[in-house]
Motif scaffolding. Structure first.
Motif, PDB file in Angstrom:
ATOM      1  N   VAL A 256       0.835  -1.211   0.000  1.00  0.00           N
ATOM      2  CA  VAL A 256       0.000   0.000   0.000  1.00  0.00           C
ATOM      3  C   VAL A 256       0.865   1.255   0.000  1.00  0.00           C
ATOM      4  O   VAL A 256       0.441   2.304  -0.464  1.00  0.00           O
ATOM      5  N   LEU A 258       2.454   2.900   2.748  1.00  0.00           N
ATOM      6  CA  LEU A 258       2.196   3.852   3.834  1.00  0.00           C
ATOM      7  C   LEU A 258       3.441   4.066   4.685  1.00  0.00           C
ATOM      8  O   LEU A 258       4.282   3.184   4.823  1.00  0.00           O
ATOM      9  N   ARG A 312      -6.180  -0.166  -0.866  1.00  0.00           N
ATOM     10  CA  ARG A 312      -5.319   0.520  -1.835  1.00  0.00           C
ATOM     11  C   ARG A 312      -5.006   1.923  -1.319  1.00  0.00           C
ATOM     12  O   ARG A 312      -5.663   2.402  -0.403  1.00  0.00           O
ATOM     13  N   PRO A 313      -4.040   2.612  -1.904  1.00  0.00           N
ATOM     14  CA  PRO A 313      -3.776   3.994  -1.482  1.00  0.00           C
ATOM     15  C   PRO A 313      -4.988   4.890  -1.737  1.00  0.00           C
ATOM     16  O   PRO A 313      -5.862   4.588  -2.548  1.00  0.00           O
TER      17      PRO A 313
END
Length: 416
Positions: A256, A258, A312-313
């Motif tokens: 993802v 992050l 997802r982003p």
């Protein structure tokens, strides 16, 4: 304040000794939540660990608990529980502090993380067994659902804020130094427990040798079908949840994309569901019956875990928040009802051994889950491995919904 005085008031939070134990538990759990974010990030960022190595790290937390839990349960039934919990807290403070010291000295290696995970896991197990055996004596069996609901709500609040704090500390201090907060929390927890006023009763003298006592907890659970359902459920759920945890931080970092503080914030926001579930459990248990409430909590909320691998982003983060949030609500309700039920039906002199049997099976699931999660991540890739894990969670929920639990409105509320 005496136990009886605590009962005459409306809230357990007026019970002086429960309040101290509650605060000690909350502080200790906050530090543990920081570690839950910091320790794998130490492995990933500082030591460039592979998904399988992170999975092994998760498994090492549970392996000594699997090996030592049964004899520890016998021992807990032979000693006072509160001093045991204080010693476990202080031991964990010392061990966790080794990671930042090793990083400062340039000696940090993966084997040290494994050793710290294993030894703190063993002490955490000892603390948990002591707490399970101590709580009925502290507040009385008739208030266990209320007490466990309060504790679970607090644990969920810690689950909301702790990972966010962990991400913030890792971002500001680096992952090894963030573990200093965990070490301090264990010291504060020990100080709180040491201030409890009530004198703990002397444990009953053993009626047979320690080796002969090992099987008593197992025989007690096998003879009670509903208790057996819960033990099997917690064992299977431990496999799946630990596999998910082994993959989750790697998934959020590498799939993802992050940052540590974003991971902590995401975990915190999704944890609101667990807090709501903990608050609603006493009312739902009264309205539906404890048996129906836990059956519905598992059957309805666990399938929401299938949303987690869709993360997802950007807007896709909502998939994680909803999936993990609803799942957390179901887990909170299940823990409160099932744990209260097992404590309620177990005679006082068997509490340590029954808790140890349940935990040793659960710990076997944790070890298997950590290794399975790491292996799936390395074999299928992190996202596809997470899909397999969450489908397995739905299968665990199906096991419970098809069990004898579906025919029970209320679980027994007295020792058997």
């Amino acid at each position: 304040m005496s136990q009886g005085e605590g009962r005459r008031h409306g809230s357990l939070l007026r019970h002086h000794d429960f309040r101290l134990a509650w605060c000690a538990d909350a502080v200790s759990l906050t530090g543990t939540a920081v570690t839950r974010v910091a320790l794998p990030l130490v492995a990933i960022d500082t030591l460039a660990a592979s998904p399988f190595e992170v999975g092994v790290l998760a498994a090492m937390t549970w392996l000594p608990q699997l090996l030592l839990c049964l004899p520890a349960g016998v021992w807990v039934d032979r000693v006072r529980r509160r001093p045991t919990m204080v010693a476990a807290d202080l031991g964990q403070a010392l061990l966790v502090s080794l990671v930042p010291l090793a990083a400062w000295a340039g000696l940090l290696q993966l084997w040290l993380l494994y050793a710290v995970a294993a030894t703190t896991g063993a002490l955490s197990m000892l603390f948990g067994l002591g707490w399970a055996a101590y709580l009925p004596a502290l507040i009385g069996r008739d208030r266990l659902v209320e007490g466990n609901s309060t504790l679970e709500a607090t644990r969920t609040v810690v689950g909301i804020g702790g990972p966010g704090l962990g991400g913030l500390l890792v971002q500001a201090m680096t992952a090894p130094l963030a573990l200093i907060a965990d070490a301090a929390s264990f010291v504060l927890s020990a100080l709180g427990l040491a201030r409890i006023r009530a004198t703990e009763p002397e444990p009953l003298p053993p009626d047979r040798p320690a080796l002969a006592q090992l099987g008593q907890g197992f025989r007690f659970l096998v003879a009670r079908p509903i208790a057996g359902v819960f033990v099997v459920f917690f064992t299977l759920a431990a496999v799946v949840v630990t596999a998910q945890q082994a993959l989750l931080v790697v998934f959020l970092v590498r799939s993802v994309g992050l940052s540590p503080i974003s991971i902590g914030t995401l975990l915190a926001v999704s944890g609101v569901g667990g807090f709501i579930g903990a608050l609603l459990t006493p009312r739902l248990s009264t309205l539906l019956g404890t048996g129906r409430a836990v059956w519905l909590a598992i059957g309805i909320t666990f399938p929401f875990g299938l949303l987690i691998p869709l993360t997802r982003p950007g807007l896709g983060l909502a998939s994680y928040v909803v999936g993990a949030g609803v799942l957390a609500a179901g887990i909170a309700a299940t823990n409160i009802i099932a744990f209260s039920f097992l404590l309620t039906i177990t005679p006082s002199d068997l509490l340590g051994r029954v808790a140890s049997v349940a935990r040793v099976l659960q710990n076997a699931g944790h070890v298997l889950g950590g290794l399975a999660g790491g292996a799936l991540g390395g074999w299928l890739g992190v996202r596809h491995g997470l899909w397999v894990v969450m489908v397995a969670l739905v299968a665990v929920a199906a096991f419970v919904t098809a069990s004898p639990l579906r025919r029970v409105r209320d679980l027994p509320t007295y020792p058997e």
